[in-house]
Scaffold this active site. Sequence first.
Site, mmCIF file in Angstrom:
data_model
loop_
_atom_site.group_PDB
_atom_site.id
_atom_site.type_symbol
_atom_site.label_atom_id
_atom_site.label_comp_id
_atom_site.label_asym_id
_atom_site.label_seq_id
_atom_site.Cartn_x
_atom_site.Cartn_y
_atom_site.Cartn_z
ATOM 1 N N CYS A 91 39.494 42.925 73.505
ATOM 2 C CA CYS A 91 38.742 44.128 73.875
ATOM 3 C C CYS A 91 38.484 44.224 75.374
ATOM 4 C CB CYS A 91 37.414 44.177 73.131
ATOM 5 S SG CYS A 91 37.602 44.346 71.341
ATOM 6 N N HIS A 343 35.555 53.158 70.979
ATOM 7 C CA HIS A 343 36.048 51.914 71.564
ATOM 8 C C HIS A 343 37.571 51.872 71.471
ATOM 9 C CE1 HIS A 343 36.647 47.858 72.651
ATOM 10 N NE2 HIS A 343 36.209 47.240 71.558
ATOM 11 N N CYS A 373 32.082 41.811 74.816
ATOM 12 C CA CYS A 373 32.574 40.741 73.955
ATOM 13 C C CYS A 373 34.064 40.957 73.700
ATOM 14 C CB CYS A 373 31.789 40.700 72.654
ATOM 15 S SG CYS A 373 31.821 42.237 71.701
#
Length: 387
Positions: A91, A343, A373
């Site tokens: 990510c 996201h 994260c």
Amino acid sequence: MSRGEAYMVEAVRSPVGRRGGALAGVHPADLGAHVLRALVERSGVDPAAVEDVVFGCLDTVGPQAGDIARTAWLAAGLPESVPGVTVDRQCGSSQQAVHFAAQAVLSGTADLVVAGGVQNMSQVPIGYASRQAGVPLGLTDGPFHGSEGWRARYGDAPVDQFHGAELIAAQWDISRTEMEHWALRSHERALRAADEGRFAREIAPWGEHAVDEGPRRDTGLAKMAALDPLVPGGRLTAAVSSQLSDAAAAVLLASEEAVRAHRLTPRARVHHLSVRGEDPIRMLTAPIPATAHALERAGMTLDDIDLVEINEAFASVVLAWLRETGCDPAKVNVNGGALALGHPLGATGCRLLTTLLHELERTGGRYGLQTMCEGGGQANVTIIERL
């Protein structure tokens, strides 16, 4: 300005499209090309002077395969002489792309580097590569399937972001209600930001699509409370989890020499870059030690930071970070986060940085901190100083 600095000259992003929404049918290379063209046009830089393009992207298969950084640059009609490379730190991929680009400038080995990221989750769902290879994407398998070394170290412990988010909620005793309140806050702040035009400068519209599709005006605590948990008996629901999305973002980083030679106007200085690792089973807690490490290395405290962008992969991630750091929630994700805005994995890091820069300029803040994260129990931290 002094030699050895890395300056942010421009930062731009596409609208964030909801999965199956306005950007669903756009080829990832064209989506990346869109923000690259906008970056060049807005900065006024000679694209032939760019020395590298570093893009983040996950699941680099199908239309996202074949070094999407290079493909997007060429799809934008930009000079063939400029190379590109694609980065995967899960990510945090496009945040890491920014780090690599800034490090090239800071080291003196490059003067102009583009960084960014792209992800079309409508076309390439998360974990697509593992599923296509016939590897089960589940609690004990996925990319770890068959690794004797991994099994020897971690046994059959579940390796899954949803499991990690549930572990965090349990360890910090974060209730479902608390997470739902944070999710509602995220939507309300994102909608306020959109209504006030806060995102207008940072977004390069895709045709008629100029706003983020994720924020829901009709959401509320009652609707959230009616949702079933993602895992039976768990605290997480879709409402407190980030939305799957499609988007791209890019920034231009320059040395003092490049600023002077190309008559560019720097908007921020890269003040600090670092990355740390943590437990890969709990997976999503690395922003906590990474923030502490970054502030110590930078000789700062959170009192010195005006704005924070921490990715809302799950509400429990942000709430645990807030409890451990003691940061003032009023300066965290002031324009909403991924629970509302979405996201788009490989693009999110650069999207957060783009929003952070523009909000520092809007409010007159000096320092902004970004963290998120990442799969494998990792977290990048970037601190920028508005000029």
